[in-house]
Scaffold this motif. Structure first.
Motif, PDB file in Angstrom:
ATOM      1  N   ASP A   1      -5.207  -6.853  -6.542  1.00 31.38           N
ATOM      2  CA  ASP A   1      -5.820  -5.770  -5.782  1.00 31.38           C
ATOM      3  C   ASP A   1      -6.024  -6.166  -4.320  1.00 31.38           C
ATOM      4  OD1 ASP A   1      -6.283  -3.891  -7.974  1.00 31.38           O
ATOM      5  OD2 ASP A   1      -7.722  -5.384  -8.691  1.00 31.38           O
TER       6      ASP A   1
ATOM      7  N   ASP B   1      -3.391  -0.453  -1.610  1.00 32.57           N
ATOM      8  CA  ASP B   1      -3.562   0.927  -2.075  1.00 32.57           C
ATOM      9  C   ASP B   1      -3.543   1.019  -3.599  1.00 32.57           C
ATOM     10  OD1 ASP B   1      -3.628   1.920   0.540  1.00 32.57           O
ATOM     11  OD2 ASP B   1      -1.437   2.032   0.632  1.00 32.57           O
ATOM     12  N   GLN B   2      -2.592   0.299  -4.201  1.00 36.04           N
ATOM     13  CA  GLN B   2      -2.440   0.342  -5.657  1.00 36.04           C
ATOM     14  C   GLN B   2      -1.994  -1.016  -6.167  1.00 36.04           C
ATOM     15  OE1 GLN B   2      -3.008   2.844  -7.824  1.00 36.04           O
ATOM     16  NE2 GLN B   2      -3.493   4.426  -6.312  1.00 36.04           N
ATOM     17  N   ARG B   3      -2.550  -1.410  -7.288  1.00 39.56           N
ATOM     18  CA  ARG B   3      -2.090  -2.605  -7.994  1.00 39.56           C
ATOM     19  C   ARG B   3      -0.941  -2.209  -8.912  1.00 39.56           C
ATOM     20  NH1 ARG B   3      -5.079  -7.424 -10.826  1.00 39.56           N
ATOM     21  NH2 ARG B   3      -3.633  -7.908 -12.523  1.00 39.56           N
TER      22      ARG B   3
ATOM     23  N   LEU C   1       1.432  -1.778  -1.923  1.00 38.62           N
ATOM     24  CA  LEU C   1       1.271  -2.090  -3.339  1.00 38.62           C
ATOM     25  C   LEU C   1       1.017  -3.583  -3.527  1.00 38.62           C
ATOM     26  CD1 LEU C   1       4.290  -0.026  -4.729  1.00 38.62           C
ATOM     27  CD2 LEU C   1       1.967   0.764  -4.209  1.00 38.62           C
TER      28      LEU C   1
END
Length: 305
Positions: free
Chosen positions: A187, A202-204, A182
């Motif tokens: 990003d 993978d994810q913000r 994360l």
């Protein structure tokens, strides 16, 4: 909650966990082996203060006289920072022998995660994780930090993996192990001394509360660890071209001198420190303090859920 027979908690940490208050785990390999004196002690004390300022309790992890410790006293922290002869650097695999010998050790990311989980502490702040070393395709040198992240349900707040490593292969390893990566308000996967390695997460995640919700969901689902990447602030970062050149020189020097195994990381970090004239140490201190603040904010959000 019953306590593991090899684990001791300080009264403050025990009370906080019993009351469901926010607690943040901290490693000690950075104190015993990662920073020079007296910066190591000053940084450890500042990091604990950062966590308290956010309303959480710091639990500095170590092994002292063969006992796993979640929380150390001020005097014990000073002893570890003095780096007396015999203080070891302990990963998870080293713990049984250290317990048997009643030895004292600073704990790596892997060992700290393991002990934090034994104590019931769900969040941990460090500088950067270990990963896949450059040249691992021939040496097989992969940090135990990655294995621990794949199996131990603790959130690790870091500034990415140490930039002396092979970052693309490190991310591939994390993906294979099922570890969510994360990015806090970013990003980009950070490269320790710089905020953007050119690789993605993978994810913000845009708030500590959002990260806390993801950690809680991961526990419900039976997942392992979660990597929470907090990029170094631009004001504290080193220019990417400069640090890339410095790391290339350090890696070449290590190869020329036949440095291998556990000795590689401290050698490279020492070389980077010398070649940057101390700038890398200043950046390291700044990012560790920033990671501690974020971890404390996540811990507070977790405790309120």
């Amino acid at each position: 909650m019953s306590r593991h027979p090899d684990l001791d908690l300080t009264p403050e940490v025990a009370r906080a966990l019993e009351a469901g208050q926010p607690v943040v785990a901290l490693e000690t390999a950075i104190v015993t082996h990662g920073m020079p004196r007296p910066v190591n002690l000053e940084t450890a004390q500042a990091v604990e203060a950062e966590i308290r300022a956010q309303g959480a309790v710091p639990a500095t992890i170590a092994v002292i006289d063969g006992r796993l410790r979640a929380g150390v006293t001020a005097e014990e922290l000073e002893m570890l920072a003095a780096i007396p002869e015999g203080v070891q650097k302990a990963s998870r695999k080293d713990l049984p022998a250290i317990i048997a010998k009643r030895a004292t050790a600073g704990t790596t990311v892997a060992a700290t995660m393991f002990i934090a989980d034994l104590a019931g502490i769900p969040i941990f702040a460090t500088g950067g994780i270990g990963g896949v070393h450059r040249g691992a395709e021939t040496t097989g040198d992969v940090s135990a930090d990655l294995t621990e992240l794949g199996r131990t349900p603790v959130g690790v707040v870091c500034a990415g993996a140490k930039s002396i490593l092979d970052l693309p292969r490190t991310l591939e390893w994390l993906e294979t192990a099922g570890v969510p990566v994360l990015g806090y308000r970013s990003d980009a996967f950070p490269a320790f001394f710089t905020p953007d390695s050119g690789l993605g997460v993978d994810q913000r995640m845009d708030s500590p509360a959002e990260i806390a919700t993801a950690l809680a969901a991961g526990r419900r689902l039976g997942n392992g660890g979660t990597l929470i990447c907090n990029p170094i602030a631009e004001a504290d970062a080193l220019p990417k071209d400069q640090i890339d050149a410095v790391i290339a020189q350090a890696v070449a020097d290590a190869a020329a001198q036949g440095i291998e195994g556990k000795a590689v990381t401290p050698f490279l970090l020492g070389k980077v420190l010398d070649l940057t004239g101390g700038d890398s140490l200043n950046a390291n201190v700044a990012l560790v303090r920033s990671n501690a603040r974020l971890a404390a904010e996540i811990a507070v959000a977790l405790a309120s859920q």
